[in-house]
Design an enzyme around this catalytic site. Structure first.
Site, PDB file in Angstrom:
ATOM      1  N   HIS A 206      38.359  -6.751 -15.386  1.00 29.98           N
ATOM      2  CA  HIS A 206      38.454  -8.182 -15.099  1.00 29.98           C
ATOM      3  C   HIS A 206      38.427  -9.071 -16.330  1.00 29.98           C
ATOM      4  O   HIS A 206      38.557 -10.290 -16.207  1.00 29.98           O
ATOM      5  CB  HIS A 206      37.308  -8.625 -14.176  1.00 29.98           C
ATOM      6  CG  HIS A 206      35.990  -8.708 -14.883  1.00 29.98           C
ATOM      7  ND1 HIS A 206      35.197  -7.624 -15.079  1.00 29.98           N
ATOM      8  CD2 HIS A 206      35.348  -9.753 -15.455  1.00 29.98           C
ATOM      9  CE1 HIS A 206      34.103  -7.974 -15.726  1.00 29.98           C
ATOM     10  NE2 HIS A 206      34.181  -9.267 -15.987  1.00 29.98           N
TER      11      HIS A 206
HETATM   12  C1  UD1 Z   1      33.280 -14.600 -15.314  1.00 35.51           C
HETATM   13  C2  UD1 Z   1      32.524 -14.613 -16.629  1.00 35.51           C
HETATM   14  C3  UD1 Z   1      32.454 -13.207 -17.178  1.00 35.51           C
HETATM   15  C4  UD1 Z   1      31.875 -12.245 -16.167  1.00 35.51           C
HETATM   16  C5  UD1 Z   1      32.626 -12.356 -14.853  1.00 35.51           C
HETATM   17  C6  UD1 Z   1      31.918 -11.518 -13.824  1.00 35.51           C
HETATM   18  C7  UD1 Z   1      32.803 -16.654 -17.981  1.00 35.51           C
HETATM   19  C8  UD1 Z   1      33.408 -17.225 -19.200  1.00 35.51           C
HETATM   20  N1  UD1 Z   1      33.206 -15.417 -17.634  1.00 35.51           N
HETATM   21  O1  UD1 Z   1      34.604 -14.169 -15.580  1.00 35.51           O
HETATM   22  O2  UD1 Z   1      31.609 -13.194 -18.322  1.00 35.51           O
HETATM   23  O3  UD1 Z   1      31.997 -10.946 -16.674  1.00 35.51           O
HETATM   24  O4  UD1 Z   1      32.629 -13.713 -14.417  1.00 35.51           O
HETATM   25  O5  UD1 Z   1      32.725 -11.166 -12.779  1.00 35.51           O
HETATM   26  O6  UD1 Z   1      31.985 -17.295 -17.371  1.00 35.51           O
HETATM   27  N2  UD1 Z   1      38.430 -16.177  -8.729  1.00 35.51           N
HETATM   28  C9  UD1 Z   1      38.639 -16.172  -7.362  1.00 35.51           C
HETATM   29  N3  UD1 Z   1      37.529 -16.191  -6.556  1.00 35.51           N
HETATM   30  C10 UD1 Z   1      36.258 -16.224  -7.026  1.00 35.51           C
HETATM   31  C11 UD1 Z   1      36.074 -16.228  -8.423  1.00 35.51           C
HETATM   32  C12 UD1 Z   1      37.170 -16.196  -9.261  1.00 35.51           C
HETATM   33  O7  UD1 Z   1      39.760 -16.146  -6.893  1.00 35.51           O
HETATM   34  O8  UD1 Z   1      35.296 -16.235  -6.215  1.00 35.51           O
HETATM   35  C13 UD1 Z   1      39.624 -16.099  -9.615  1.00 35.51           C
HETATM   36  C14 UD1 Z   1      40.201 -17.453  -9.978  1.00 35.51           C
HETATM   37  O9  UD1 Z   1      41.579 -17.338 -10.051  1.00 35.51           O
HETATM   38  C15 UD1 Z   1      39.639 -17.672 -11.395  1.00 35.51           C
HETATM   39  C16 UD1 Z   1      39.583 -16.255 -11.942  1.00 35.51           C
HETATM   40  O10 UD1 Z   1      39.257 -15.436 -10.827  1.00 35.51           O
HETATM   41  O11 UD1 Z   1      40.431 -18.508 -12.174  1.00 35.51           O
HETATM   42  C17 UD1 Z   1      38.571 -16.058 -13.037  1.00 35.51           C
HETATM   43  O12 UD1 Z   1      37.265 -16.488 -12.613  1.00 35.51           O
HETATM   44  P1  UD1 Z   1      36.212 -17.055 -13.687  1.00 35.51           P
HETATM   45  O13 UD1 Z   1      34.907 -17.257 -13.052  1.00 35.51           O
HETATM   46  O14 UD1 Z   1      36.784 -18.178 -14.444  1.00 35.51           O
HETATM   47  O15 UD1 Z   1      36.114 -15.879 -14.744  1.00 35.51           O
HETATM   48  P2  UD1 Z   1      35.760 -14.359 -14.530  1.00 35.51           P
HETATM   49  O16 UD1 Z   1      36.890 -13.539 -15.046  1.00 35.51           O
HETATM   50  O17 UD1 Z   1      35.301 -14.114 -13.146  1.00 35.51           O
HETATM   51  N1  UDP Z   2      29.984  -5.199  -8.822  1.00 33.06           N
HETATM   52  C1  UDP Z   2      29.986  -5.263  -7.433  1.00 33.06           C
HETATM   53  N2  UDP Z   2      31.179  -5.120  -6.780  1.00 33.06           N
HETATM   54  C2  UDP Z   2      32.348  -4.919  -7.430  1.00 33.06           C
HETATM   55  C3  UDP Z   2      32.335  -4.863  -8.846  1.00 33.06           C
HETATM   56  C4  UDP Z   2      31.149  -5.018  -9.507  1.00 33.06           C
HETATM   57  O1  UDP Z   2      28.935  -5.421  -6.808  1.00 33.06           O
HETATM   58  O2  UDP Z   2      33.388  -4.791  -6.777  1.00 33.06           O
HETATM   59  C5  UDP Z   2      28.710  -5.346  -9.529  1.00 33.06           C
HETATM   60  C6  UDP Z   2      28.396  -4.194 -10.451  1.00 33.06           C
HETATM   61  O3  UDP Z   2      27.758  -3.153  -9.736  1.00 33.06           O
HETATM   62  C7  UDP Z   2      27.493  -4.857 -11.474  1.00 33.06           C
HETATM   63  C8  UDP Z   2      28.063  -6.250 -11.580  1.00 33.06           C
HETATM   64  O4  UDP Z   2      28.799  -6.470 -10.378  1.00 33.06           O
HETATM   65  O5  UDP Z   2      26.165  -4.929 -11.005  1.00 33.06           O
HETATM   66  C9  UDP Z   2      28.956  -6.367 -12.764  1.00 33.06           C
HETATM   67  O6  UDP Z   2      29.680  -7.555 -12.676  1.00 33.06           O
HETATM   68  P1  UDP Z   2      31.071  -7.794 -13.385  1.00 33.06           P
HETATM   69  O7  UDP Z   2      31.696  -6.508 -13.748  1.00 33.06           O
HETATM   70  O8  UDP Z   2      31.822  -8.723 -12.524  1.00 33.06           O
HETATM   71  O9  UDP Z   2      30.658  -8.623 -14.682  1.00 33.06           O
HETATM   72  P2  UDP Z   2      30.079  -8.244 -16.129  1.00 33.06           P
HETATM   73  O10 UDP Z   2      28.939  -7.316 -15.956  1.00 33.06           O
HETATM   74  O11 UDP Z   2      31.204  -7.656 -16.910  1.00 33.06           O
HETATM   75  O12 UDP Z   2      29.698  -9.556 -16.691  1.00 33.06           O
END
Ligand code: UD1
Ligand code: UDP
Length: 373
Positions: A206
């Site tokens: 992601h």
């Molecule tokens: C964010 C965090 C990242 C973390 C990740 C966990 C920042 C800068 N990044 O990244 O550190 O590892 O969360 O998962 O804060 N979207 C949906 N539905 C949702 C959420 C997101 O459709 O409920 C889509 C949207 O198109 C959005 C994109 O995902 O633009 C990215 O979401 P965003 O929260 O900006 O960044 P993450 O990649 O999730």
């Molecule tokens: N996770 C989850 N469902 C998923 C993918 C991840 O519950 O489909 C959990 C995972 O077990 C871990 C956390 O989300 O506890 C990690 O989050 P993510 O990978 O989104 O973010 P990061 O750790 O890279 O910030």
């Protein structure tokens, strides 16, 4: 009663906050929380509150998706208003998302002390938005709770030792606390997915650094799909359209994002995990499953040094080599680097003492939040 306000917004933060909020409640804190709404889909947010039996947020914002500046700015404005009215004794932030930096900045400018859980992590890659968030958050925090000794060392190298405490990793607390429940509630998961234990690989992806390089992602997916082992891939919404556009796949099984319990089970029964997630790298190792990380560096360097994790970037050739040698690498026990599964209780105890101490130091006229006029 000491009043603490927790700020969360993204998936891993709900998981980190679950054991810590429980420990704070047990230690007698009055617990308030703000959910910024950065993650909002049911399977990116509500599912964790339900499974982990978390109290619903006191303040639910609906900031949603957007650019970094916009998302952080909206969070900053809204959280400031809440802090002015709620007047907490401290603000607790987790990790390195835009919710983290917004919460920390709003609090510190109102002279409310910030406690940062998962302080001191560094990738030394300033192109990663998370690296900026964590560096800034650390430098404005009063109490910095580190997950590893390496993180404590990074803070020392940046001149920070006051208020720094190695507590261990709250994600290990979560695994210990919820693992048995996950075993009970998701016993039938593999049957439902028609996967055999240790007969499949688990994959997640992601990071912005990955989605910004679609050609490399395509090569990685087609390469993985050609290797013949079933691969379970719960897809984060950021990369969903891209991953689907490169299909169909023969061996990669795409699913919606999974609940935490399902994810813990999928990790435990996988024979290998391929990921660019921070949290999943460690959960792989906690489950004794070898990991290959599709990034150019990791904050969790202990996992690599101990032979559990290999860093391959977005390079399909390196990925294949790493997969081939994953089982044969010598591996050392690693859990002790991440504490004893009671980081949350250590945080609650320390915060309680620290706030008592701060209250004794405060002049009698000072009442908490200082609103600039
Ligand atoms: C964010 C965090 C990242 C973390 C990740 C966990 C920042 C800068 N990044 O990244 O550190 O590892 O969360 O998962 O804060 N979207 C949906 N539905 C949702 C959420 C997101 O459709 O409920 C889509 C949207 O198109 C959005 C994109 O995902 O633009 C990215 O979401 P965003 O929260 O900006 O960044 P993450 O990649 O999730
Ligand atoms: N996770 C989850 N469902 C998923 C993918 C991840 O519950 O489909 C959990 C995972 O077990 C871990 C956390 O989300 O506890 C990690 O989050 P993510 O990978 O989104 O973010 P990061 O750790 O890279 O910030």
């Amino acid at each position: 009663m000491k009043r603490i306000l927790t700020i969360v917004g993204a998936r891993p933060q709900f998981i980190k906050a679950a054991p810590v909020s429980l420990a704070l409640q047990e230690a007698g804190f009055e617990c308030l929380s703000v959910h910024t709404g950065q993650h909002y889909d049911e399977n990116m947010s509500a599912v964790f509150y339900d499974q982990l039996n978390m109290t619903k947020p006191t303040h639910q914002l609906a900031i949603g998706s957007g650019s970094h500046g916009w998302q952080t700015g909206e969070g900053l404005k809204a959280i400031e208003e809440i802090l002015i009215s709620e007047k907490p004794d401290a603000v607790l932030v987790y990790g390195d998302t835009n919710a983290t930096i917004a919460g920390a900045l709003a609090a510190v400018k109102l002279h409310i002390p910030v406690a940062h859980v998962e302080a001191g992590l560094r990738s030394f890659n300033r192109r990663m938005p998370e690296e900026i968030n964590r560096v800034v958050t650390d430098h404005v925090s009063t109490w910095l709770y580190t997950p590893t000794q390496t993180a404590t060392d990074h803070l020392a190298n940046e001149g920070m030792s006051q208020g720094v405490l190695w507590v261990g990793d709250v994600m290990l607390d979560a695994v210990d606390q919820f693992g048995p429940l996950a075993e009970q509630q998701c016993a039938g998961l593999l049957d439902e997915l028609e996967l055999g234990a240790k007969q499949y690989w688990l994959m997640t992806m992601h990071r912005a650094e990955s989605t910004d390089q679609p050609e490399q992602v395509k090569t990685i997916l087609t390469t993985l799909d050609s290797l013949g082992t079933p691969i379970l891939f719960p897809v984060h919404p950021r990369i969903k359209a891209m991953v689907e556009s490169f299909g169909p796949y023969r061996h990669i099984r795409l699913t919606d994002p999974m609940g935490y319990f399902e994810m813990l089970m999928a990790e435990r029964h996988a024979s290998l995990i391929v990921t660019d997630s921070g949290g999943v790298q460690k959960e792989a190792v906690f489950a004794n499953v070898p990991c290959v990380t599709m990034r150019t560096e990791t904050e969790w360097t202990e996992t690599v040094q101990a032979g559990w994790n290999q860093i391959v970037g977005l390079d399909a050739n390196k990925l294949v080599v790493a997969i081939e040698q994953a089982d044969s690498l010598a591996k050392e026990p690693i859990r002790h680097h991440y504490g004893n599964g009671a980081a949350s209780q250590t945080i609650a105890r320390h915060l309680s003492e620290a706030l008592d101490h701060a209250a004794q130091q405060k002049p009698a006229t000072e009442t908490g939040v200082t609103v600039p006029v």
